[in-house]
Each structure stands twice: as structure tokens, then as C-alpha cells.
Design a protein around this motif. Structure first.
Motif, PDB file in Angstrom:
ATOM      1  N   SER A 137      -1.781  12.443  -9.525  1.00 28.40           N
ATOM      2  CA  SER A 137      -3.056  12.163  -8.874  1.00 28.40           C
ATOM      3  C   SER A 137      -3.419  13.364  -8.003  1.00 28.40           C
ATOM      4  CB  SER A 137      -2.959  10.894  -8.019  1.00 28.40           C
ATOM      5  OG  SER A 137      -4.170  10.701  -7.301  1.00 28.40           O
ATOM      6  N   ILE A 138      -4.406  14.107  -8.447  1.00 32.60           N
ATOM      7  CA  ILE A 138      -4.781  15.342  -7.759  1.00 32.60           C
ATOM      8  C   ILE A 138      -5.212  15.060  -6.332  1.00 32.60           C
ATOM      9  CG2 ILE A 138      -6.444  17.257  -7.753  1.00 32.60           C
ATOM     10  CD1 ILE A 138      -6.455  17.084 -10.824  1.00 32.60           C
ATOM     11  N   ASP A 139      -6.021  14.026  -6.135  1.00 34.75           N
ATOM     12  CA  ASP A 139      -6.578  13.734  -4.815  1.00 34.75           C
ATOM     13  C   ASP A 139      -5.509  13.259  -3.836  1.00 34.75           C
ATOM     14  OD1 ASP A 139      -9.728  13.771  -5.469  1.00 34.75           O
ATOM     15  OD2 ASP A 139      -8.623  12.838  -7.115  1.00 34.75           O
ATOM     16  N   ASP A 140      -4.528  12.523  -4.331  1.00 34.67           N
ATOM     17  CA  ASP A 140      -3.472  11.996  -3.464  1.00 34.67           C
ATOM     18  C   ASP A 140      -2.281  12.934  -3.355  1.00 34.67           C
ATOM     19  OD1 ASP A 140      -4.797   9.444  -3.103  1.00 34.67           O
ATOM     20  OD2 ASP A 140      -4.221   9.013  -5.172  1.00 34.67           O
ATOM     21  N   LYS A 172       0.824  -1.201   0.000  1.00 36.13           N
ATOM     22  CA  LYS A 172       0.000   0.000   0.000  1.00 36.13           C
ATOM     23  C   LYS A 172       0.862   1.256   0.000  1.00 36.13           C
ATOM     24  CE  LYS A 172      -3.923   2.193   2.315  1.00 36.13           C
ATOM     25  NZ  LYS A 172      -4.928   2.094   3.399  1.00 36.13           N
ATOM     26  N   ILE A 173       0.515   2.183  -0.877  1.00 35.61           N
ATOM     27  CA  ILE A 173       1.208   3.467  -0.947  1.00 35.61           C
ATOM     28  C   ILE A 173       0.415   4.523  -0.191  1.00 35.61           C
ATOM     29  CG2 ILE A 173       2.087   5.269  -2.492  1.00 35.61           C
ATOM     30  CD1 ILE A 173       3.490   2.576  -2.735  1.00 35.61           C
ATOM     31  N   THR A 174      -0.839   4.624  -0.521  1.00 32.37           N
ATOM     32  CA  THR A 174      -1.784   5.519   0.137  1.00 32.37           C
ATOM     33  C   THR A 174      -3.172   4.965  -0.145  1.00 32.37           C
ATOM     34  OG1 THR A 174      -2.429   7.845   0.414  1.00 32.37           O
ATOM     35  CG2 THR A 174      -1.920   7.109  -1.839  1.00 32.37           C
ATOM     36  N   ASP A 175      -4.217   5.711   0.167  1.00 29.22           N
ATOM     37  CA  ASP A 175      -5.574   5.185   0.013  1.00 29.22           C
ATOM     38  C   ASP A 175      -5.838   4.739  -1.423  1.00 29.22           C
ATOM     39  OD1 ASP A 175      -6.066   5.720   2.651  1.00 29.22           O
ATOM     40  OD2 ASP A 175      -7.087   7.624   2.289  1.00 29.22           O
ATOM     41  N   ASN A 176      -6.120   3.444  -1.589  1.00 29.92           N
ATOM     42  CA  ASN A 176      -6.458   2.840  -2.883  1.00 29.92           C
ATOM     43  C   ASN A 176      -5.335   2.938  -3.913  1.00 29.92           C
ATOM     44  OD1 ASN A 176      -9.483   4.335  -2.115  1.00 29.92           O
ATOM     45  ND2 ASN A 176      -9.326   2.107  -2.277  1.00 29.92           N
ATOM     46  N   THR A 182      17.943  -2.708  -9.291  1.00 30.49           N
ATOM     47  CA  THR A 182      16.931  -1.664  -9.481  1.00 30.49           C
ATOM     48  C   THR A 182      15.565  -2.233  -9.137  1.00 30.49           C
ATOM     49  OG1 THR A 182      16.185   0.084 -10.982  1.00 30.49           O
ATOM     50  CG2 THR A 182      16.384  -2.142 -11.916  1.00 30.49           C
ATOM     51  N   THR A 183      14.563  -1.386  -9.178  1.00 27.59           N
ATOM     52  CA  THR A 183      13.177  -1.841  -9.100  1.00 27.59           C
ATOM     53  C   THR A 183      12.445  -1.348 -10.331  1.00 27.59           C
ATOM     54  OG1 THR A 183      12.368   0.118  -7.933  1.00 27.59           O
ATOM     55  CG2 THR A 183      13.193  -1.683  -6.575  1.00 27.59           C
ATOM     56  N   TYR A 184      11.399  -2.060 -10.687  1.00 26.89           N
ATOM     57  CA  TYR A 184      10.485  -1.622 -11.739  1.00 26.89           C
ATOM     58  C   TYR A 184       9.159  -1.367 -11.034  1.00 26.89           C
ATOM     59  CZ  TYR A 184      14.183  -3.998 -14.257  1.00 26.89           C
ATOM     60  OH  TYR A 184      15.413  -4.411 -14.705  1.00 26.89           O
ATOM     61  N   ASN A 185       8.862  -0.122 -10.811  1.00 27.00           N
ATOM     62  CA  ASN A 185       7.691   0.246 -10.017  1.00 27.00           C
ATOM     63  C   ASN A 185       6.463   0.410 -10.897  1.00 27.00           C
ATOM     64  OD1 ASN A 185       9.470   0.350  -7.865  1.00 27.00           O
ATOM     65  ND2 ASN A 185       9.743   2.562  -7.994  1.00 27.00           N
ATOM     66  N   SER A 186       5.476  -0.427 -10.645  1.00 24.94           N
ATOM     67  CA  SER A 186       4.175  -0.328 -11.284  1.00 24.94           C
ATOM     68  C   SER A 186       3.161  -0.052 -10.188  1.00 24.94           C
ATOM     69  CB  SER A 186       3.848  -1.637 -12.002  1.00 24.94           C
ATOM     70  OG  SER A 186       2.539  -1.613 -12.547  1.00 24.94           O
ATOM     71  N   TYR A 187       2.109   0.667 -10.531  1.00 27.13           N
ATOM     72  CA  TYR A 187       1.150   1.085  -9.504  1.00 27.13           C
ATOM     73  C   TYR A 187      -0.267   0.710  -9.912  1.00 27.13           C
ATOM     74  CZ  TYR A 187       5.224   3.758  -8.088  1.00 27.13           C
ATOM     75  OH  TYR A 187       6.502   4.114  -7.715  1.00 27.13           O
ATOM     76  N   LEU A 188      -1.032   0.235  -8.942  1.00 24.93           N
ATOM     77  CA  LEU A 188      -2.434  -0.131  -9.143  1.00 24.93           C
ATOM     78  C   LEU A 188      -3.300   0.780  -8.285  1.00 24.93           C
ATOM     79  CD1 LEU A 188      -4.739  -2.031 -10.108  1.00 24.93           C
ATOM     80  CD2 LEU A 188      -4.244  -3.460  -8.099  1.00 24.93           C
ATOM     81  N   LEU A 189      -4.233   1.458  -8.924  1.00 23.39           N
ATOM     82  CA  LEU A 189      -5.170   2.320  -8.216  1.00 23.39           C
ATOM     83  C   LEU A 189      -6.526   1.629  -8.218  1.00 23.39           C
ATOM     84  CD1 LEU A 189      -2.781   4.129  -9.246  1.00 23.39           C
ATOM     85  CD2 LEU A 189      -4.390   6.047  -9.206  1.00 23.39           C
ATOM     86  N   THR A 190      -6.961   1.181  -7.033  1.00 22.50           N
ATOM     87  CA  THR A 190      -8.188   0.381  -6.920  1.00 22.50           C
ATOM     88  C   THR A 190      -9.386   1.295  -6.691  1.00 22.50           C
ATOM     89  OG1 THR A 190      -7.742   0.045  -4.561  1.00 22.50           O
ATOM     90  CG2 THR A 190      -6.978  -1.660  -6.093  1.00 22.50           C
ATOM     91  N   THR A 191      -9.629   2.142  -7.665  1.00 22.37           N
ATOM     92  CA  THR A 191     -10.744   3.080  -7.610  1.00 22.37           C
ATOM     93  C   THR A 191     -11.974   2.468  -8.283  1.00 22.37           C
ATOM     94  OG1 THR A 191      -9.905   4.043  -9.661  1.00 22.37           O
ATOM     95  CG2 THR A 191      -9.205   5.076  -7.607  1.00 22.37           C
ATOM     96  N   ILE A 225     -11.064   8.549 -12.755  1.00 25.85           N
ATOM     97  CA  ILE A 225     -10.948   7.096 -12.676  1.00 25.85           C
ATOM     98  C   ILE A 225     -11.832   6.520 -11.568  1.00 25.85           C
ATOM     99  CG2 ILE A 225      -8.654   7.055 -13.716  1.00 25.85           C
ATOM    100  CD1 ILE A 225      -7.508   6.587 -10.878  1.00 25.85           C
ATOM    101  N   GLY A 226     -12.883   7.277 -11.223  1.00 23.96           N
ATOM    102  CA  GLY A 226     -13.841   6.764 -10.248  1.00 23.96           C
ATOM    103  C   GLY A 226     -13.384   6.943  -8.823  1.00 23.96           C
ATOM    104  N   GLY A 227     -13.364   8.179  -8.366  1.00 25.06           N
ATOM    105  CA  GLY A 227     -12.937   8.459  -6.999  1.00 25.06           C
ATOM    106  C   GLY A 227     -11.634   9.219  -6.924  1.00 25.06           C
TER     107      GLY A 227
END
Length: 409
Positions: free
Chosen positions: A154-157, A5-9, A32-41, A131-133
Motif C-alpha cells: 500500500s503506497i499511501d500507508d 484498526k491497523i492504520t487509517d482505513n 498461529t494467526t491467520y491475518n486477513s485485512y480489510l481496507l475500507t476505502t 482502490i479509491g483513496g
């Protein structure tokens, strides 16, 4: 450990690669890392994927945490295979997902991964997507570090997803910079120097675009997520991309000969581009200049641009006389490039380049720019047919590129 978890959703769903990783003709000793992100909105969204080598593992892991058919959007900030490499595998399973990216990126992805039948959403500077939320906002950031790149906010985050920008090559399980087990600031700076530094003007433009955004966290595509003192890293980019030296102390001599005046126009636009980079140009037309004065000016300049019209498959004679005289000058390492106009053939610039190489100059051409700067925009040798408005703009941009090479040489 796969989904963090990074932040809410918002969740990290990437890959930690702790090998000594081959990368851009380098070896990443710390991985290194390959950072992919999932937003569960309400409309689940993926931002960037992972390296193509881990595509199957990535999709297999992702389907354990979300029904792939529910993914509505896949945002691709940058098409290189360490970020978009798993897109074909993901798109094949997430059949309903629309791909969100820039126009150029969409064209590249369609051709690279045979995605011509997929739906793309093309975004431009400032465009927003609900993106729904959460609301995502997009900004084009060309040449950071390839032409098609963009960043997502992400404006909200109050979170910036800038892909390669603000990245660090370090394999880690801590994920966040405030949990870093060891030193990483120098690695952050080295990454900037090698990947972003050659594109300094575009870094400055990117900083102007994000200047008014409220950014609490930066979630790049390599290394640590910067949730502690995020603005310190923006400040470091600002400092590193600012000119340390007095740009006005850098000088470039432009010298040319022309038959119909087209090469004169090109020289003028090159001078404008140099000025835009903060460099003082000296411009000489060999038809009415003293050769000794020209040679003296080249001697004290940081770079030289030599141009000629093409006449019978060759350069104009007085340009060759200048180049012959330059063989007696101590020119090792001084930057140079060739330019010129032509009508039905344009071999003159190749002869100029040959002379410059033989005289010990460092010749700026497409090979040099690709190998040393990661710039794949054709700039030099600058070969222009006649001189219409579009080609003169190309000359102006080439002047800026040459100026940047002088400033960072």
C-alpha cells in the motif's frame, strides 16, 4: 475483538488460532494467526482470507462490519488453504468482488474452488490498482514459498502485505510486535529457516524488489504485524539469506557419457547453473577422462551429478563402471543426482539413481525436494529428450537448484 484498526482505513479481520496447530507435518506449539485485512476505502478491498477450517466464522464476522456486496476487490497473495481457504465462502457472498492475483494463482483458484465464472484481475511486477483513496502495488515473488505467490504494497500507508513472508507462527491477541507479551524473534527466525530458507535465491530476489519501497509497517499473514523497527526484520531476512560460508569453497563434480552430444550440452548447462549459485563445477566426459582422477575429484566434492544417454533402455557402459567403483567410496550423505538425454526411451537415469542410493549417496530427486525443501518444480532426475533450447534452460535451472541444495545442506 474481531476487527482491529491497523492504520487509517486498514483493519485486521483475521483469526487467532491458539490450538496446537498441525502444519506442514509439524505441530505449532504456540499456535498461529491467520491475518486477513480489510481496507475500507472508496472501493473496499480484502487482502487474503483465513484458513479453510474457519471460513464460515470468517464470513459471518466480516458481514457484521461491512456489507459484503460492497467489496470490490479480494487480493489473494498465495493460494494455500490457510490464506485462500475462505475465498469460496467470501466470494459466494461478495458477489461483486473481483479477485486480484497472479496469472498462475488465478488458474489454480479457478480449478480449486470452481471460480471459473468470476472476474479476475491479473497483476504482474509493479502493477498498480486504485482502490479509491489508496493505491496498491503488486510484486511477484515466486517460490516464497510456492510458485504463484505475490506481495501487495500500500503506497499511501507505506505498508507491505507479504502473506507468508516475514511471518511468525504465534497465536496472539496483541497483534503488533511492539505489544508482544513474550519472546518472538527466535520464532521469526525458525519460521524463516523452515519455510523460506530452502528458497534462498528467491528471498534475495524479493529483497531486491522491495529495496526501494518506503516500508513503515509489515503486515504478514501469520503472527505479529511488524510496526516497530520493520526494517530490522528485512535486515534479518537479508542476513539469513546471505551465504555464511564461502560459496567458492563448495564444489560439484559433473561426470557423464554421451552418444550424440546431447548429454554434453545438458552437462554444460548444469555447470552454468552451478556457477550461478556460486559453486565451482568440475566437468568430466568419461570418454576421454581417467577413471581414477574422476573418483578422486568426486571424493573431495560436495556433490556429484552423473549423466548418461539412454542406450537400449540402459545407461552407457562406462557410466555403470564408474557407479560400480563408487560403491567402494565412503559417500554417506554426499549429495547426488542423475541426468541424461534420450530419444525414444529414457530409462538410463533410473538405473543411475538406483546405484547412487545403493552406494549411500543422498539422492536429490523430486521426492527429496518436495519433502525436504518444499520445491515442487520437477528438476531431478533430469530426463531430457534430445536437447532443444527450452530443455537446456530447464537443465540450467536444475543446476541452480542442485547448487542451492549443496549450499544449504
Amino acid at each position: 475483538m474481531y476487527m482491529k484498526k491497523i492504520t487509517d482505513n486498514v483493519f485486521w479481520v483475521g483469526k487467532n488460532d491458539d490450538r496446537k496447530v498441525p502444519f506442514h507435518r509439524l505441530i505449532l506449539e504456540r499456535g498461529t494467526t491467520y491475518n486477513s485485512y480489510l481496507l475500507t476505502t472508496g472501493k473496499p478491498t480484502v487482502i487474503d482470507t483465513v484458513d479453510i477450517a474457519f471460513a464460515k466464522e470468517y464470513v459471518d464476522n466480516l458481514k457484521e462490519v461491512i456489507d459484503l456486496n460492497t467489496i470490490e476487490y479480494i487480493v489473494i497473495n498465495h493460494v494455500e488453504p490457510d490464506h485462500a481457504g475462505a475465498l469460496p465462502a467470501l466470494a459466494a457472498r461478495a458477489k461483486n468482488a473481483k479477485i486480484v492475483t497472479t496469472k498462475l494463482s488465478s488458474e489454480l483458484l479457478k480449478d480449486m474452488f470452481k471460480l471459473h465464472n468470476r472476474e479476475f484481475i491479473i497483476v504482474h511486477d509493479g502493477d498498480r490498482l486504485d482502490i479509491g483513496g489508496k493505491i496498491l502495488q503488486f510484486f511477484e515473488t515466486p517460490y516464497l514459498h510456492t510458485e504463484e505467490t505475490m506481495i501487495t504494497y500500500s503506497i499511501d500507508d507505506k505498508t507491505l502485505f507479504p502473506c507468508d513472508i516475514f511471518s511468525t507462527h504465534i497465536a496472539n491477541n496483541e497483534l503488533f510486535n511492539d505489544l508482544a507479551a513474550g519472546e518472538y524473534i527466535e520464532d521469526f527466525k525458525v519460521y524463516y529457516k523452515l519455510i523460506m530458507g530452502p528458497h534462498r535465491p528467491y528471498v534475495r530476489e524479493m529483497l531486491r524488489k522491495i529495496n526501494k519501497l518506503e516500508i513503515d509497517m509489515i503486515a504478514p499473514s501469520h503472527g505479529y504485524i511488524l510496526r516497530e523497527n520493520a526494517h530490522d526484520f528485512i535486515r534479518m531476512y537479508d542476513e539469513m539469506s546471505s551465504l555464511v560460508d564461502d560459496a567458492s569453497s563448495k564444489k560439484v563434480t559433473i561426470v557423464f557419457s554421451t552418444m550424440t552430444g546431447n548429454t554434453t550440452k545438458i552437462a554444460g548447462k548444469l555447470a552454468e547453473g552451478l556457477k550461478e549459485s556460486g559453486i565451482e563445477p568440475y566437468v568430466f566426459n568419461l570418454k576421454n577422462s581417467n577413471l581414477d582422477e574422476v573418483l578422486d575429484r568426486i571424493q573431495i566434492s560436495d556433490g556429484v551429478l552423473i549423466g548418461s544417454s539412454t542406450k537400449y533402455g540402459d545407461m552407457v557402459r562406462n557410466v555403470e563402471e564408474l557407479l560400480q567403483a563408487l560403491k567402494n567410496m565412503e559417500a554417506k550423505g554426499k549429495l547426488s543426482a542423475a541426468f541424461g538425454s534420450f530419444g525414444w526411451s529414457g530409462e538410463g537415469i533410473t538405473h543411475i539413481e538406483n546405484y547412487l542410493n545403493d552406494s549411500g549417496f543422498t539422492v536429490i530427486n523430486q521426492k527429496y525436494l518436495i519433502l525436504n525443501r518444499g520445491i515442487d518444480t520437477p528438476a531431478f532426475p533430469l530426463r531430457i529428450k534430445f536437447a532443444d533450447e527450452e530443455s537446456l534452460h530447464t537443465a540450467y535451472e536444475a543446476g541452480k537448484i542442485f547448487g542451492e541444495q549443496v549450499l544449504t545442506h
